[in-house]
Write an enzyme that holds these catalytic residues in place. Sequence first.
Site, PDB file in Angstrom:
ATOM      1  CE1 TYR A 233     -42.392  76.954  -8.241  1.00 58.02           C
ATOM      2  CE2 TYR A 233     -42.102  79.148  -7.325  1.00 58.02           C
ATOM      3  CZ  TYR A 233     -41.624  77.877  -7.567  1.00 58.02           C
ATOM      4  OH  TYR A 233     -40.384  77.535  -7.148  1.00 58.02           O
ATOM      5  CG  HIS A 382     -33.931  83.489 -21.311  1.00 57.11           C
ATOM      6  ND1 HIS A 382     -33.636  84.584 -20.542  1.00 57.11           N
ATOM      7  CD2 HIS A 382     -34.633  83.965 -22.367  1.00 57.11           C
ATOM      8  CE1 HIS A 382     -34.111  85.683 -21.127  1.00 57.11           C
ATOM      9  NE2 HIS A 382     -34.724  85.323 -22.234  1.00 57.11           N
TER      10      HIS A 382
END
Length: 555
Positions: A233, A382
């Site tokens: 985050y 990814h």
Amino acid sequence: MTTIKEKAKEFTKVDRRDGKLALAHIYVAFIALFIGGLCGLLQVLVRSGKFTLPWGIGYYQVLTVHGVLLGLILTTYFILGFQIAAMSRTSGTFTNKQRSLGWIGFWIMTTGTVAAATMVLLNEASVLYTFYAPLQAHWIFYVGMALVVVGSWIVGLAKIMKYREWRKVHPGESSPLLSFMVIVNMAMWIICSLGVAVEVVFQLIPWSLGWVDKVDVLLSRTLFWYFGHPLVYFWLLPAYMVWYVVIPKIIGGKIFSDALARLSFMLFLLFSIPVGFHHQLTEPGIESFWKFLQVVLTMMVVIPSLLTAFSMFATFELRGRQLGGKGLFGWVKKLPWKDARFAVPFIGMAAFIPAGAGGIINASHQMNQLIHNTIWVTGHFHLTVATTVVLTFFGASYWLLPHLTGRVLTKQMNKLAIIQAIVWTVGMSIMSGAMHIVGLMGAPRRSDFSTYGGAEQATDWIPYQIAQAVGGTILFVGIILILYIVVNLLFFAPKGETEFPVGEVSENAEKTPMWLENWKIWLTICIALILFAYTVPVIDMIQNAPPGSKGYKFW
Ligand code: HAS
Ligand code: CU
């Protein structure tokens, strides 16, 4: 007293000294992108089974360089550089003292990066970016990592000082939204990186120096994931800053709501830390109640992302309708699709829909049993970090770099930037798609090429591994393109002024309540939640610890 709006106008042109500090970070970030990206290419080629690394270079050595440089170095440096520019733009030029702190932090981090990278290149630290015990690296690798963390705290301190100074001069006012977001992002980083600092300093360094022979593996991984989840985050929030604050300005619209943006950032601060167990759901030694609790908190941290999705859609729709878009979706056509500063981050947002859905699957305890340690997880991150976050960072670079260097993005570069994003999207869809599917078929992550003695299941994986190599090669072309644009923006683009776009809040939005910026309340809840989620299981781990493990070097 000058209003925030007037203030923002004053700082459209960057102070050269602040610009230099921000740029120093950004240089390191893009060098990391080049080397890390090259390693990524080598990995997919090895995993296709059609290529062997020359000169005795090991697969895990390359994988470590890739993960450390892209996951830890590129991200941290780009974010810190971006934040410096953002603070300078919205809260005013740094004082000499603050800027000196910034430089001290930068050099400590960079010394650490070089030390850690050297050990990996010497094949003394092929422990991957998570440096899981009982894999044991050379102690210099761990010291290097510790220096990166400590350096980042010092850079963070400079920003916190700037923020406090602004608040002192403007009592009773809400701070500029972007500065506030930078401080939430930094607070999250400082609180979570304490965990990895404790792991490295008290467990891994003494153990790798041979001062103690055994390490408590479960405790070390718990400390790592206490850091590792909020880390993701820490990467995401700067992308959200661009979405909330910059994109509305680029499309000519307004920020939907200042209060909603602040609330979502505060929710991230609260809920992104006490959730590390969702990376340890299959590990023994943690009672299922605590895993369950942290999974519940993980689902809570989805909420601010949904708030973000809502508010981005609202901004887009309002602007599209203002420009005359009719019907249910007519407004979509009115958005500036040819402007790379909008289109590239938009692709990042779109990618976050499947990426986030995958995250919810991962966090669901039962489904986690299926995907854990498979290459599905590599496919997940990814899409999240290497598409959503990275494409937003690329999109931001197209105004941030020229803003800092006193240049402009030319039409040709804008076009190339859009082509770059398309190449990236195609390459990533193929690579990450193949990873997700073959992960469900059981293909492991963190693994060199193997046919497992011709086992039928393993043979089924091979076509997907070839697809990964095709996608990965296309992505490498994407890396060459972005580096070409970056070098152009840093050294060759025509001179001129480029603005750091900062949106204004819509007139219809409610006034932001002051409690949203009451740090005493938020930090207290944040610490209480961490203590609640971690105290009992950690005491349990320490009291019932097995004898510990010696170090292993498998490379
Ligand atoms: Fe994750 C593993 C769960 C988000 C990164 N994650 C990883 C790892 C990384 C990573 C690096 O619970 C691997 C670590 C390792 O090496 O082992 N992840 C989640 C959940 C979320 C999530 C619940 N992850 C992220 C983000 C990352 C990231 C963000 C980086 C930036 N993840 C997990 C779990 C694991 C995990 C388990 C461990 C798996 C295992 O077993 O090892 C959530 O935060 C996701 C919420 C997001 C949404 C999407 C909202 C959509 C938005 C888009 C708006 C767009 C608009 C545009 C409006 C629900 C905000 C319109 C577009 C149109 C097309 C119309
Ligand atoms: Cu996580």
